[in-house]
Design a protein around this motif. Structure first.
Motif, short mmCIF file in Angstrom:
data_model
loop_
_atom_site.label_atom_id
_atom_site.label_comp_id
_atom_site.label_asym_id
_atom_site.label_seq_id
_atom_site.Cartn_x
_atom_site.Cartn_y
_atom_site.Cartn_z
N TYR A 140 8.66 -14.36 -6.76
CA TYR A 140 6.89 -14.32 -6.02
C TYR A 140 7.46 -13.83 -3.86
N THR A 141 8.03 -13.03 -3.96
CA THR A 141 8.88 -12.71 -2.60
C THR A 141 8.87 -11.86 -2.27
N THR A 142 8.06 -10.52 -2.82
CA THR A 142 7.65 -9.43 -2.62
C THR A 142 6.21 -9.66 -1.61
N LEU A 143 5.96 -8.59 -0.58
CA LEU A 143 4.57 -8.41 0.42
C LEU A 143 3.64 -8.61 -0.46
N TYR A 197 0.78 -17.08 1.31
CA TYR A 197 0.68 -16.10 2.11
C TYR A 197 2.01 -17.66 2.91
N GLY A 198 2.45 -17.63 4.05
CA GLY A 198 3.43 -18.58 4.72
C GLY A 198 4.50 -17.65 6.02
N ASP A 199 5.40 -17.90 6.26
CA ASP A 199 6.43 -17.46 7.03
C ASP A 199 7.04 -16.71 6.44
N HIS A 200 7.14 -16.19 5.62
CA HIS A 200 8.50 -14.99 4.57
C HIS A 200 7.24 -14.33 4.69
N TRP A 201 6.09 -14.90 4.62
CA TRP A 201 4.92 -13.14 3.99
C TRP A 201 5.12 -12.69 5.27
N ARG A 202 4.70 -14.05 6.28
CA ARG A 202 3.97 -12.75 7.62
C ARG A 202 5.57 -11.71 8.05
N LEU A 226 7.20 -10.79 6.00
CA LEU A 226 7.60 -9.26 5.47
C LEU A 226 7.48 -8.64 5.74
N ARG A 227 5.51 -8.52 6.30
CA ARG A 227 4.42 -8.34 6.57
C ARG A 227 5.04 -7.12 8.20
N LYS A 228 5.28 -8.19 9.49
CA LYS A 228 6.24 -7.52 10.34
C LYS A 228 7.16 -6.26 10.06
N ILE A 229 7.84 -6.29 9.17
CA ILE A 229 9.13 -5.16 9.11
C ILE A 229 8.39 -4.43 7.86
N ALA A 230 7.61 -4.55 6.98
CA ALA A 230 7.09 -3.84 6.51
C ALA A 230 5.91 -2.59 7.45
N THR A 231 5.24 -3.84 8.53
CA THR A 231 4.81 -2.48 9.36
C THR A 231 5.24 -1.64 10.52
N ILE A 232 6.37 -2.20 11.07
CA ILE A 232 7.38 -2.02 12.38
C ILE A 232 8.87 -0.86 11.23
N GLU A 233 9.27 -1.56 10.13
CA GLU A 233 10.40 -0.90 10.78
C GLU A 233 9.90 0.23 9.21
N VAL A 234 8.92 0.25 8.48
CA VAL A 234 9.08 0.77 7.49
C VAL A 234 8.23 1.85 7.02
N LEU A 235 6.76 1.47 7.78
CA LEU A 235 5.59 1.81 7.70
C LEU A 235 4.62 2.61 8.48
N SER A 237 18.60 -9.12 4.17
CA SER A 237 19.37 -9.15 2.38
C SER A 237 19.25 -7.45 1.57
N ASP A 238 20.12 -7.59 0.69
CA ASP A 238 20.29 -6.65 -0.52
C ASP A 238 18.70 -6.90 -0.91
N PHE A 239 18.21 -8.30 -1.40
CA PHE A 239 17.86 -8.94 -1.74
C PHE A 239 16.18 -9.02 -1.27
N MET A 240 16.04 -8.53 0.51
CA MET A 240 14.68 -7.94 0.81
C MET A 240 14.77 -7.08 0.28
N ILE A 241 15.96 -6.31 1.09
CA ILE A 241 15.66 -4.64 0.93
C ILE A 241 15.19 -4.17 -0.44
N LYS A 242 15.41 -4.87 -1.44
CA LYS A 242 14.88 -4.52 -3.35
C LYS A 242 13.26 -5.22 -2.99
N GLY A 243 13.23 -5.98 -2.57
CA GLY A 243 11.48 -6.60 -2.74
C GLY A 243 10.97 -5.66 -1.64
N LEU A 244 11.35 -5.24 -0.45
CA LEU A 244 10.16 -3.93 0.05
C LEU A 244 10.05 -2.52 -0.36
#
Length: 301
Positions: free
Chosen positions: A110-113, A118-123, A125-134, A288-295
């Motif tokens: 339960y760590t992927t976007l 909903y919480g700090d981790h999700w926010r 991830l959403r920021k990274i996805a919005t700014i850096e990925v999409l 981290s690799d873990f976070m990248i894999k989730g994205l």
């Protein structure tokens, strides 16, 4: 004698389960619901096609109704104004997803976007996805990928020299187009059609895994709704999900390791994985690799 003892044990336990189910599952002020059955709730109402079943029920019980699928409560909204209210005034209240077995294993606990609460981790991830990925900049930077894949598809159709009444099966072609665009943007690789940039054996294995990932969206684990069935691996679902999780993790980690080895390779330079690994160098705690894999896994959700 043995059967009598077994029944003597099971009947009281089953009675307690049913009693607990009815005592704990009926919060006040819920929308109306159809008649339910003990333990399974409204599962007996579900018939295909599901959209027509829900339409029929909403016609009788109103634009907002309660359904119990085993021990899980669902609220079905079939009114546009109510749906808009759910996504505006009450969006944060309704932001969390149910914690299902498949989300635990295929959603990296339960760590992927798409699976994180909903919480700090999700926010983050959403920021990274919005700014850096999409972001618009990243999508425009990779626009040549989309143009090239569309050009390849058009050339493939043109070479076929189709007659005016020739029937073309576009579903497969559009599916291959979509996955080639996705994988080239993510990893800089083509896995379908002509002009593969990788070994055919690797492409074949990747295609097989992608098919399994897409198909995993239709997996339903009955233990999520009837907890007593968690005691057994009904239909082998738990085993299949865990095996798929291991394959996905190995596949994506392999892509990350390859990008790390081939740093500077022009074919991989613009990929999302390369970009995230570049950010990892300066912000290792956030990338981290873990976070990248989730994205990276997000496009398949």
């Amino acid at each position: 004698m043995e059967n009598t003892f077994l029944y003597g044990v099971l009947l009281p336990v089953l009675s307690l389960v049913i009693l607990y189910f009815f005592i704990t599952r009926e919060p006040k002020n819920l929308p109306p619901s159809p008649p339910s059955l003990p333990i399974i709730g409204h599962l007996h109402h579900l018939k295909l096609p599901l959209n027509r079943t829900l339409l029929s029920l909403s016609t009788k019980y109103g634009p907002i109704m309660t359904l119990w699928f085993g021990v899980r409560r669902f609220v079905v909204v079939s009114s546009l104004p109510l749906a808009e209210e759910c996504f505006t005034k009450n969006d944060i209240v309704l932001a969390n997803r149910p914690k299902l077995y498949i989300g635990k294993h295929l959603g990296y606990n339960y760590t992927t976007l798409s699976s994180a609460p909903y919480g700090d981790h999700w926010r983050n991830l959403r920021k990274i996805a919005t700014i850096e990925v999409l972001s618009s900049h990243r999508l425009n930077l990779l626009s040549h990928v989309r143009r090239d894949e569309i050009r390849r598809l058009m050339l493939r159709l043109a070479r076929g020299r189709f007659q005016s009444h020739h029937r073309v099966e576009l579903k497969t072609l559009f599916s291959e187009l979509t996955f080639n665009i996705m994988m080239r943007m993510i990893a800089g690789k083509r896995y379908y059609g002509e002009g593969l940039t990788i070994d055919e054996a690797e492409a074949r294995e990747a295609r097989k895994l992608i098919k399994q990932i897409v198909g995993s969206g239709g997996i339903s684990y009955v233990g999520d709704f009837l907890p007593i069935l968690k005691l057994v691996d009904y239909n082998g679902v738990k085993k299949r999900v865990v095996e798929l999780k291991e394959k996905i993790d190995a596949f994506i980690q392999g892509l990350i390791n390859e990008h790390r080895r081939k740093k500077g390779d022009p074919e991989l330079a613009d990929s999302m994985i390369s970009h995230l690994l570049h950010l990892q160098e300066s912000q290792p705690e956030d990338y981290s690799d873990f976070m990248i894999k989730g994205l990276v896994f997000r496009p398949f959700d």
